[in-house]
Design a protein around this motif. Structure first.
Motif, PDB file in Angstrom:
ATOM      1  N   PRO A 213       0.539   5.296  -3.292  1.00  0.00           N
ATOM      2  CA  PRO A 213       1.832   4.673  -3.001  1.00  0.00           C
ATOM      3  C   PRO A 213       2.431   5.273  -1.738  1.00  0.00           C
ATOM      4  O   PRO A 213       2.203   6.433  -1.428  1.00  0.00           O
ATOM      5  CB  PRO A 213       2.679   5.079  -4.220  1.00  0.00           C
TER       6      PRO A 213
ATOM      7  N   GLU B 178       0.408   0.392  -1.986  1.00  0.00           N
ATOM      8  CA  GLU B 178       1.651  -0.307  -2.328  1.00  0.00           C
ATOM      9  C   GLU B 178       2.806   0.456  -1.672  1.00  0.00           C
ATOM     10  O   GLU B 178       2.759   1.668  -1.536  1.00  0.00           O
ATOM     11  CB  GLU B 178       1.868  -0.425  -3.861  1.00  0.00           C
TER      12      GLU B 178
ATOM     13  N   VAL C  54       0.123  -4.218  -7.316  1.00  0.00           N
ATOM     14  CA  VAL C  54       0.754  -2.893  -7.273  1.00  0.00           C
ATOM     15  C   VAL C  54      -0.042  -1.903  -8.133  1.00  0.00           C
ATOM     16  O   VAL C  54      -0.303  -0.768  -7.732  1.00  0.00           O
ATOM     17  CB  VAL C  54       2.209  -2.967  -7.805  1.00  0.00           C
TER      18      VAL C  54
ATOM     19  N   THR D 180       1.486  -9.060   3.098  1.00  0.00           N
ATOM     20  CA  THR D 180       2.383  -8.395   2.164  1.00  0.00           C
ATOM     21  C   THR D 180       3.298  -9.407   1.483  1.00  0.00           C
ATOM     22  O   THR D 180       3.389 -10.563   1.903  1.00  0.00           O
ATOM     23  CB  THR D 180       3.184  -7.278   2.875  1.00  0.00           C
TER      24      THR D 180
ATOM     25  N   VAL E 299      -1.031  -5.595   0.750  1.00  0.00           N
ATOM     26  CA  VAL E 299      -0.301  -4.435   0.226  1.00  0.00           C
ATOM     27  C   VAL E 299       1.138  -4.846  -0.083  1.00  0.00           C
ATOM     28  O   VAL E 299       1.903  -5.170   0.826  1.00  0.00           O
ATOM     29  CB  VAL E 299      -0.369  -3.260   1.240  1.00  0.00           C
ATOM     30  N   PRO E 300       1.506  -4.866  -1.362  1.00  0.00           N
ATOM     31  CA  PRO E 300       2.812  -5.378  -1.754  1.00  0.00           C
ATOM     32  C   PRO E 300       3.946  -4.383  -1.501  1.00  0.00           C
ATOM     33  O   PRO E 300       3.717  -3.179  -1.368  1.00  0.00           O
ATOM     34  CB  PRO E 300       2.649  -5.615  -3.253  1.00  0.00           C
TER      35      PRO E 300
END
Ligand code: NAD
Length: 451
Positions: free
Chosen positions: A232, A265, A347, A337, A356-357
């Protein structure tokens, strides 16, 4: 040296390739005999052999060949980025100098703490960094005095065989015994099991997903597990938003997000979300917000269970993904995104794609909590963008990852455009961290009694 000639070698029979064997017994037996011969070599020779590996692997035409052949054989990744990854592996992986002996001297004599080799290491390499891992492991494991049997991913076996041949020939030209590194030409689950159980394999190192890491950890042998992550990246309201977005797009799109260390994420404090999204876009991220488009992306990129990435789309180019989903890519798109919620599989799951959120969080504490949750205890990599040192410190302590990057792109954490040595085997599960030669050595205490 011409790559064309070497390419022909890979197409020739296995017997013509230095260090490449059809069966596990052949590969281990040869590496075992090489270990006996290698044990007689001086440290200066060891250094010379490792230098030969560096020199052979960092020649420009080979770097370009490895990069394009990896993209071709594995059908994943970005060739330009792979050139850079291989160059860093060849030139910045620590060698013999990593083995710094400790000494204690006193009235009762002199005691040294030395590094000794394990013997023959069985090294299982991933499809995501096929040549980088072989180069990096060869330098580290040989520097510690071991020899190595590689078991490559089946989807990278031709290129891996080519590389083992090239590196062995380069080392032999520098005076090394044959077969310091060997390779199982046709890896299967059966050959892996044989390698894991072979009595002449003293140590196992798995760089890959959870299955292979669990296999080596249950082998009963000394094992290093370098497993998967789901890194993350947290962005809080104090961050330099423009720099954070630029760094994240660079890191998350690097080699089409294949590195286990790449941002997977983004968790962003809601207050700065609009500014952050605008900066992402300005740096080549395409934001998908239309519900139909999102549904098309999900059905393309997730397997039918909806909980795992569809293998065919792992490591693919962002523009190619968009076109396949029926979405028109913008000219400079290199990352895809969307703003989503924490339970989204994009995620929760390590997708290994430039998709990639972004998840908004109410404040930095909620953002850090969520980061800890979605990292799933892998203890792999995390990134934070913040100008508040106490928050950076808090996240580092809470998430306890092996790599924690502050205000930079994820690849700085493995030494690419970041301080520190380079590695492609990051051992979170077994705790060695970023592996180097000393990770592949036993500690030995030598005591001199003056009495
Ligand atoms: P993978 O787990 O599919 O394969 C890794 C290696 O293990 C391959 O050589 C494969 O053939 C072997 N393998 C896997 N399952 C096996 C089984 N059941 N029996 C026999 N052999 C088996 O992983 P991959 O797709 O090649 O690589 C991507 C994964 O590796 C990601 O999860 C990524 O995070 C992780 N990775 C971790 C690091 C690290 O340093 N921690 C580095 C690179 C990749």
């Amino acid at each position: 040296m011409t790559i064309t000639a070497e390419r022909r070698v890979t197409e020739a029979s296995v017997e013509d390739l230095a260090g490449v064997f059809n069966d596990v017994n052949g590969a281990v037996g040869a590496a075992r005999r090489a270990f006996v011969a290698f044990s007689e070599c001086s440290m200066a020779q060891r250094r010379a052999f490792v230098d030969a590996v560096r020199e052979a692997a960092s020649q420009q035409d080979r770097l370009e060949y490895m990069a394009s052949a990896a993209v071709e054989e594995t059908a994943m990744g970005n060739a330009d980025h792979k050139v850079l990854k291989n160059l860093y592996a060849a030139t910045r992986t620590p060698g013999v100098e990593d083995l710094v002996m400790e000494a204690r001297q006193g009235d009762d004599g002199l005691t040294t703490l030395e590094y000794a080799p394990y013997g023959v290491i069985g090294a299982i390499t991933p499809t995501t960094n096929p040549t980088e891992t072989i180069i990096c492991n060869t330098i580290g494991m040989l520097s510690a005095g071991n020899t190595v049997v590689f078991s490559p991913h089946p989807r990278a076996r031709h290129l891996s065989a080519w590389l083992v041949d090239v590196l062995n020939r380069a080392m032999m030209a520098a005076g090394a015994p044959a077969n310091l590194i060997t390779l199982v030409a046709n890896p299967t689950p059966e050959t892996t099991t044989q390698l894991l159980n072979h009595p002449d394999i003293a140590m196992l190192v798995a760089t890959g997903g959870p299955q292979i890491v669990n296999m080596v950890l249950s082998s009963g042998k000394k094992a290093i597990g370098a497993g998967s992550g789901n890194p993350p990246v947290v962005v809080d309201e104090t961050a330099n938003i423009a720099k954070a977005a630029a760094d994240i797009v660079q890191g998350a799109s690097f080699d089409n997000n294949l590195p286990c260390t790449a941002e997977k994420e983004m968790i962003v404090v809601a207050e700065v979300l609009p500014e952050f999204m605008a900066e992402l876009q300005a740096n080549g991220a395409q934001v998908i917000s239309d519900r139909d488009d999102l549904a098309k992306l999900r059905s393309l990129l997730l397997d039918p269970s909806g909980t795992k990435p569809a293998t065919a789309w792992v490591g693919q180019d962002a523009q190619k993904i968009l076109r396949a989903a029926g979405i028109t890519p913008e000219q400079d798109t290199r990352l895809i995104t969307m703003v989503t919620d924490p339970l989204d599989p994009f995620v929760q799951v390590e997708m290994l794609m430039p998709v990639v959120p972004v998840v908004p969080a109410t404040d930095y504490l909620a953002a850090i909590d969520l980061a800890v949750e979605v990292e799933h205890g892998n203890r792999h990599t995390a990134i934070m963008h913040s100008q508040d040192v106490s928050r950076l410190d808090l996240m580092a302590r809470r998430i306890q990852t092996t790599i924690f990057v502050k205000n930079g792109p994820s690849f700085a954490g493995i030494g690419i455009n970041g301080e520190g040595f380079v590695t492609f085997t990051i051992a979170g599960p077994t705790g060695e961290g970023l592996t180097s030669a000393r990770s592949f050595a036993r500690r030995r205490r030598c005591v001199l009694d003056p009495h």
